[in-house]
Design an enzyme around this catalytic site. Structure first.
Site, mmCIF file in Angstrom:
data_model
loop_
_atom_site.group_PDB
_atom_site.id
_atom_site.type_symbol
_atom_site.label_atom_id
_atom_site.label_comp_id
_atom_site.label_asym_id
_atom_site.label_seq_id
_atom_site.Cartn_x
_atom_site.Cartn_y
_atom_site.Cartn_z
ATOM 1 N N ASP A 165 0.823 -1.229 0.170
ATOM 2 C CA ASP A 165 -0.144 0.156 -0.041
ATOM 3 C C ASP A 165 0.852 1.220 -0.104
ATOM 4 O OD1 ASP A 165 -2.035 -1.736 0.247
ATOM 5 O OD2 ASP A 165 -2.932 -0.726 2.032
ATOM 6 N N HIS A 193 3.556 -2.446 3.118
ATOM 7 C CA HIS A 193 3.730 -1.225 2.526
ATOM 8 C C HIS A 193 5.055 -0.712 1.777
ATOM 9 C CE1 HIS A 193 0.763 -0.973 5.810
ATOM 10 N NE2 HIS A 193 0.195 0.063 5.102
#
Length: 289
Positions: free
Chosen positions: A109, A254
């Site tokens: 992400d 991430h």
């Protein structure tokens, strides 16, 4: 009134219509054979070296462009068009995928980030693995080349809003803007609009589900959170992935939003171990109404 008794103006209009219809029929037939005749392209007939002698009598106006209605019969030779697929409006995000064959999904992400995303892409490429990247529009605007690389290497690019806001505090209009702008910039970067959406912070509401479906996207959450955004250390990230591994699991990591060097290093450790354990790391399939 007989044909010979018709006023000259009516005869002229009739001749013009007949001439235009003949021109449309000839052009449509030529286009049909050029498009569909065999595997080899069919060459069009050479243009005449001199213009044909115009027919006697009043000249018709230039033929109007054929409408799609007129050309509709020509499309009947191809296979019937399938009805457009409609994205389901869900009441909760998908948390896992079909685990048949020990399938798992890796997701990243908040990117793309020029400092960390290329290293993650390099590791995935080394092991021939496909993953999902839920990108933020403002990051895509600065790193469109990385989104293009994601798509080129077979990864799925998902929508993670433009500026990573808490959607539950936004108006419906603001949510649409966050999502639609991001889909637009993704399409500009890689040529395709996203078909998956993830709400920042995992905060969903009815408007997010409805607007996501209107934009052709399915909502995907996660099963295993590595909590790598807290920078807990490479060892803990690896342990969380390996301990949470199971068929159908969706792993959240991430590649942007802070120092993601631990996430980059952890991937190099747990990815080969998951493969050795028999997991098939892939991307999910879409579901339509």
């Amino acid at each position: 009134m007989t044909k010979d008794q018709l006023p000259p103006r009516l005869l002229t209009r009739r001749r013009a219509l007949l001439a235009g219809a003949a021109a449309v029929g000839t052009a449509g037939t030529a286009g049909l054979f050029t498009t569909f005749a065999g595997d080899e392209p069919v060459r069009r007939a050479a243009a005449p070296t001199s213009a044909p002698t115009p027919a006697a009598g009043p000249q018709a106006r230039s033929a109007l462009k054929p409408s799609s209605y007129r050309l509709q019969p020509l499309t009947g030779f191809g296979p019937p068009r399938a009805a457009p697929r409609r994205t389901l409006v869900r009441h909760a995000p998908m948390l896992q995928v079909n685990g048949r064959g020990r399938r798992m999904v890796l997701t990243f992400d908040d990117g793309p980030d020029a400092r960390y995303t290329p290293h993650i892409l390099d590791t995935l490429r080394d092991y021939d693995i496909r993953a999902m990247f839920f990108v933020c529009g403002e990051m895509v605007a600065e790193n469109g080349d990385l989104v293009a690389r994601m798509a080129d290497e077979g990864h799925v690019v998902g929508n993670h809003t433009w500026s990573h806001p808490l959607l539950t505090r936004l108006s419906r209009r603001a949510i649409r803007s966050e999502m639609e702008r991001t889909s637009d910039v993704i399409e500009d970067s890689c040529g395709e609009r996203p078909v998956w959406f993830r709400a920042p912070y995992g905060a969903w509401n009815r408007a997010a589900f409805q607007l996501g479906a209107e934009l052709g996207m399915d909502p995907l959450a996660w099963t295993v959170d590595t909590l790598d955004w807290t920078t807990p250390g490479t060892r803990r990230i690896v342990d969380r992935v390996e301990n949470g591994a199971a068929p159908g699991v969706v792993v959240l990591s991430h590649d942007a939003g802070g120092d993601r060097s631990q996430s980059v290093t952890a991937l190099r450790f747990y990815l080969p171990r998951l493969l050795d354990a028999g997991y098939h790391l892939t991307v999910p399939e879409r579901h339509y109404a």
